[in-house]
Design a protein around this motif. Structure first.
Motif, PDB file in Angstrom:
ATOM      1  N   MET A 196      62.008 -14.972  53.375  1.00  0.00           N
ATOM      2  CA  MET A 196      60.784 -14.569  52.690  1.00  0.00           C
ATOM      3  C   MET A 196      61.015 -14.375  51.192  1.00  0.00           C
ATOM      4  O   MET A 196      60.241 -14.842  50.344  1.00  0.00           O
ATOM      5  CB  MET A 196      60.306 -13.262  53.311  1.00  0.00           C
ATOM      6  N   VAL A 197      62.134 -13.671  50.904  1.00  0.00           N
ATOM      7  CA  VAL A 197      62.446 -13.459  49.479  1.00  0.00           C
ATOM      8  C   VAL A 197      62.640 -14.794  48.776  1.00  0.00           C
ATOM      9  O   VAL A 197      62.115 -15.047  47.680  1.00  0.00           O
ATOM     10  CB  VAL A 197      63.698 -12.576  49.316  1.00  0.00           C
ATOM     11  N   ASN A 198      63.400 -15.715  49.429  1.00  0.00           N
ATOM     12  CA  ASN A 198      63.647 -17.035  48.818  1.00  0.00           C
ATOM     13  C   ASN A 198      62.354 -17.786  48.557  1.00  0.00           C
ATOM     14  O   ASN A 198      62.141 -18.349  47.479  1.00  0.00           O
ATOM     15  CB  ASN A 198      64.548 -17.882  49.711  1.00  0.00           C
ATOM     16  N   GLU A 199      61.478 -17.811  49.558  1.00  0.00           N
ATOM     17  CA  GLU A 199      60.219 -18.545  49.397  1.00  0.00           C
ATOM     18  C   GLU A 199      59.362 -17.938  48.294  1.00  0.00           C
ATOM     19  O   GLU A 199      58.780 -18.641  47.476  1.00  0.00           O
ATOM     20  CB  GLU A 199      59.448 -18.556  50.720  1.00  0.00           C
ATOM     21  N   THR A 200      59.324 -16.600  48.290  1.00  0.00           N
ATOM     22  CA  THR A 200      58.567 -15.919  47.232  1.00  0.00           C
ATOM     23  C   THR A 200      59.129 -16.290  45.860  1.00  0.00           C
ATOM     24  O   THR A 200      58.395 -16.655  44.933  1.00  0.00           O
ATOM     25  CB  THR A 200      58.657 -14.397  47.418  1.00  0.00           C
ATOM     26  N   SER A 201      60.466 -16.231  45.743  1.00  0.00           N
ATOM     27  CA  SER A 201      61.110 -16.585  44.467  1.00  0.00           C
ATOM     28  C   SER A 201      60.713 -17.982  44.038  1.00  0.00           C
ATOM     29  O   SER A 201      60.364 -18.230  42.882  1.00  0.00           O
ATOM     30  CB  SER A 201      62.632 -16.516  44.597  1.00  0.00           C
ATOM     31  N   GLN A 202      60.789 -18.940  45.004  1.00  0.00           N
ATOM     32  CA  GLN A 202      60.469 -20.339  44.654  1.00  0.00           C
ATOM     33  C   GLN A 202      59.036 -20.468  44.155  1.00  0.00           C
ATOM     34  O   GLN A 202      58.783 -21.132  43.145  1.00  0.00           O
ATOM     35  CB  GLN A 202      60.675 -21.233  45.874  1.00  0.00           C
ATOM     36  N   ARG A 203      58.113 -19.801  44.849  1.00  0.00           N
ATOM     37  CA  ARG A 203      56.713 -19.883  44.418  1.00  0.00           C
ATOM     38  C   ARG A 203      56.537 -19.314  43.015  1.00  0.00           C
ATOM     39  O   ARG A 203      55.903 -19.911  42.152  1.00  0.00           O
ATOM     40  CB  ARG A 203      55.808 -19.129  45.401  1.00  0.00           C
ATOM     41  N   LEU A 204      57.134 -18.133  42.816  1.00  0.00           N
ATOM     42  CA  LEU A 204      56.988 -17.492  41.501  1.00  0.00           C
ATOM     43  C   LEU A 204      57.625 -18.334  40.388  1.00  0.00           C
ATOM     44  O   LEU A 204      57.059 -18.498  39.301  1.00  0.00           O
ATOM     45  CB  LEU A 204      57.599 -16.094  41.520  1.00  0.00           C
ATOM     46  N   GLU A 205      58.803 -18.906  40.688  1.00  0.00           N
ATOM     47  CA  GLU A 205      59.464 -19.735  39.660  1.00  0.00           C
ATOM     48  C   GLU A 205      58.627 -20.963  39.317  1.00  0.00           C
ATOM     49  O   GLU A 205      58.494 -21.351  38.159  1.00  0.00           O
ATOM     50  CB  GLU A 205      60.862 -20.152  40.126  1.00  0.00           C
ATOM     51  N   GLY A 206      58.050 -21.553  40.340  1.00  0.00           N
ATOM     52  CA  GLY A 206      57.168 -22.705  40.120  1.00  0.00           C
ATOM     53  C   GLY A 206      55.998 -22.335  39.215  1.00  0.00           C
ATOM     54  O   GLY A 206      55.696 -23.037  38.242  1.00  0.00           O
ATOM     55  N   LEU A 207      55.414 -21.176  39.530  1.00  0.00           N
ATOM     56  CA  LEU A 207      54.288 -20.685  38.739  1.00  0.00           C
ATOM     57  C   LEU A 207      54.693 -20.464  37.276  1.00  0.00           C
ATOM     58  O   LEU A 207      54.007 -20.885  36.335  1.00  0.00           O
ATOM     59  CB  LEU A 207      53.841 -19.348  39.344  1.00  0.00           C
ATOM     60  N   LEU A 208      55.854 -19.787  37.134  1.00  0.00           N
ATOM     61  CA  LEU A 208      56.385 -19.531  35.781  1.00  0.00           C
ATOM     62  C   LEU A 208      56.560 -20.832  35.012  1.00  0.00           C
ATOM     63  O   LEU A 208      56.161 -20.960  33.847  1.00  0.00           O
ATOM     64  CB  LEU A 208      57.751 -18.842  35.876  1.00  0.00           C
ATOM     65  N   GLU A 209      57.156 -21.834  35.624  1.00  0.00           N
ATOM     66  CA  GLU A 209      57.439 -23.106  34.964  1.00  0.00           C
ATOM     67  C   GLU A 209      56.154 -23.805  34.512  1.00  0.00           C
ATOM     68  O   GLU A 209      56.068 -24.315  33.408  1.00  0.00           O
ATOM     69  CB  GLU A 209      58.235 -24.020  35.887  1.00  0.00           C
ATOM     70  N   ASN A 210      55.166 -23.788  35.390  1.00  0.00           N
ATOM     71  CA  ASN A 210      53.882 -24.413  35.039  1.00  0.00           C
ATOM     72  C   ASN A 210      53.274 -23.775  33.793  1.00  0.00           C
ATOM     73  O   ASN A 210      52.877 -24.466  32.859  1.00  0.00           O
ATOM     74  CB  ASN A 210      52.884 -24.262  36.192  1.00  0.00           C
ATOM     75  N   ARG A 211      53.234 -22.413  33.854  1.00  0.00           N
ATOM     76  CA  ARG A 211      52.651 -21.709  32.701  1.00  0.00           C
ATOM     77  C   ARG A 211      53.458 -21.997  31.435  1.00  0.00           C
ATOM     78  O   ARG A 211      52.897 -22.225  30.363  1.00  0.00           O
ATOM     79  CB  ARG A 211      52.630 -20.189  32.945  1.00  0.00           C
ATOM     80  N   LEU A 212      54.774 -21.982  31.581  1.00  0.00           N
ATOM     81  CA  LEU A 212      55.647 -22.224  30.439  1.00  0.00           C
ATOM     82  C   LEU A 212      55.355 -23.590  29.815  1.00  0.00           C
ATOM     83  O   LEU A 212      55.215 -23.721  28.600  1.00  0.00           O
ATOM     84  CB  LEU A 212      57.120 -22.151  30.886  1.00  0.00           C
ATOM     85  N   ALA A 213      55.231 -24.607  30.656  1.00  0.00           N
ATOM     86  CA  ALA A 213      54.967 -25.964  30.163  1.00  0.00           C
ATOM     87  C   ALA A 213      53.660 -25.986  29.374  1.00  0.00           C
ATOM     88  O   ALA A 213      53.578 -26.600  28.306  1.00  0.00           O
ATOM     89  CB  ALA A 213      54.908 -26.945  31.329  1.00  0.00           C
ATOM     90  N   ILE A 214      52.654 -25.273  29.896  1.00  0.00           N
ATOM     91  CA  ILE A 214      51.358 -25.253  29.205  1.00  0.00           C
ATOM     92  C   ILE A 214      51.480 -24.598  27.830  1.00  0.00           C
ATOM     93  O   ILE A 214      51.023 -25.136  26.816  1.00  0.00           O
ATOM     94  CB  ILE A 214      50.299 -24.507  30.063  1.00  0.00           C
ATOM     95  N   PHE A 215      52.175 -23.433  27.802  1.00  0.00           N
ATOM     96  CA  PHE A 215      52.349 -22.738  26.513  1.00  0.00           C
ATOM     97  C   PHE A 215      53.158 -23.564  25.522  1.00  0.00           C
ATOM     98  O   PHE A 215      52.844 -23.647  24.341  1.00  0.00           O
ATOM     99  CB  PHE A 215      53.033 -21.382  26.727  1.00  0.00           C
ATOM    100  N   GLN A 216      54.246 -24.202  26.017  1.00  0.00           N
ATOM    101  CA  GLN A 216      55.097 -24.973  25.100  1.00  0.00           C
ATOM    102  C   GLN A 216      54.308 -26.100  24.452  1.00  0.00           C
ATOM    103  O   GLN A 216      54.426 -26.361  23.271  1.00  0.00           O
ATOM    104  CB  GLN A 216      56.312 -25.524  25.852  1.00  0.00           C
ATOM    105  N   LYS A 217      53.479 -26.719  25.257  1.00  0.00           N
ATOM    106  CA  LYS A 217      52.681 -27.821  24.742  1.00  0.00           C
ATOM    107  C   LYS A 217      51.729 -27.300  23.650  1.00  0.00           C
ATOM    108  O   LYS A 217      51.626 -27.886  22.564  1.00  0.00           O
ATOM    109  CB  LYS A 217      51.885 -28.467  25.877  1.00  0.00           C
TER     110      LYS A 217
END
Ligand code: PHE
Length: 339
Positions: free
Chosen positions: A60-81
């Protein structure tokens, strides 16, 4: 424990959703995934769980981490652009603004007539030769057949450095040097500064500029001399220019002549500039003296040649209607700007 994980995920999702820039995202990443992060601590504390529950909670912790990291990366890409876009906009250069005008200098009138004269002769197959301004008496006088008692040799007329070395009084020594160094056919002009002892006034200067020229080949005649110089005069002063040759004397030419051109101010009618004669003298010329050829190792029974010489300062004054030779040397911007 599972409740706690869900709550954390929700909390993190909201934080990511409301983050305003890359800096805020980075703070969130540290808060949850950093060394002292919440999720990291959670994984560490799993040791306290009953063995049976560990794999399930771990997953559960692993899956949660993966989801959150994915979310973080998406937002980051948007901000960087967005941030890149903003930087490009800020650093943009407006190339539509007209450039500041550069103040360019101009060519001196002497340089202008020199270049025009040079180009006319280059067009007729002449080469440009230069020589030293500090010259041997031998090349300036002796080899040009200028006798010991000639007035131009006098201290009154010439700047001597020693009794064998002087400031050249004409560029003819360059012709001597050329004939010594090269066999005919020769077609050359020699521009440069020359020096004579003269008081400065409207028409005299102890330093002035000459262009002389020399042609040596088989079968060269006075007709070639007149043809070449007539072409030159028309090219420099305009096609309506007429030329006139008068007998004259130079020690190094025989026969010798002065060439006059029709006055460009009145067109030959007679005016103040040409003193009513309709013509202005511009150069000396003649067939190279046989003893000059011989002295330079050229056989006068095989070869003949003609030479000419003119003052550039005088020509510049004529071409541009300058009344006083001193203007050419005073570097007055108001004068120089006019060309
Ligand atoms: N050397 C002469 C002078 O300085 C000009 C000249 C050159 C005349 C060649 C005839 C032939 O006055």
């Amino acid at each position: 424990m599972q409740e706690e994980i869900k709550r954390l995920e929700k909390e993190a999702q909201e934080a990511i959703g409301s983050a305003k820039d890359t800096g805020a995202l980075e703070a969130i990443r540290v808060k949850y995934f950093g060394k002292k992060g919440v999720l990291t601590a959670l994984l560490r504390s799993m040791g306290a769980l009953p063995t049976g529950e560990r794999p399930k909670v771990g997953q559960m912790v692993n899956e949660t981490s993966q989801r959150l990291e994915g979310l973080l990366e998406n937002r980051l890409a948007i901000f960087q652009k967005a941030e890149k876009q903003q930087r490009l906009a800020e650093e943009a250069i407006d190339i539509t603004i007209p450039a500041r005008e550069m103040r360019l200098g101009r060519l001196h009138p002497l340089t202008l007539v020199y270049q025009t004269t040079r180009d006319i002769f280059l067009g007729m197959g002449f080469e440009v030769r230069e020589g030293p301004e500090v010259e041997w008496e031998k090349y300036n006088f002796e080899m040009l057949n200028i006798p010991e008692n000639h007035p131009s040799r006098d201290m009154q007329d010439t700047f001597y450095i020693t009794d064998k070395i002087l400031l050249r009084t004409h560029t003819s020594p360059v012709q001597v040097r050329t004939m010594l160094a090269q066999k005919p056919p020769i077609r050359m002009i020699c521009p440069g500064r020359v020096y004579r002892v003269d008081e400065v006034d409207a028409t005299h200067s102890p330093m002035f500029h000459q262009i002389e020229g020399l042609v040596v080949d088989k079968g060269i005649t006075m007709g070639d001399l007149k043809g070449v110089l007539d072409v030159f005069a028309k090219a420099l002063f305009g096609p309506a220019t007429r030329t006139r040759f008068r007998a004259s004397y130079f020690p190094f030419t025989e026969p010798s002549a002065e060439m006059d051109v029709s006055c460009s101010v009145c067109g030959g009618e007679g005016c103040r500039v040409c003193k009513g004669t309709g013509f202005i003298e511009i150069m000396g010329a003649g067939m190279v003296h046989t003893s000059v050829l011989q002295g330079c190792g050229i056989d006068p029974r095989v070869y003949s040649g003609f030479a000419f010489g003119m003052g550039l300062d005088r020509m510049a004054n004529m071409k541009y209607g300058i009344a006083d030779i001193r203007l050419l040397y005073e570097n007055d911007i108001r004068f120089l700007e006019q060309f």
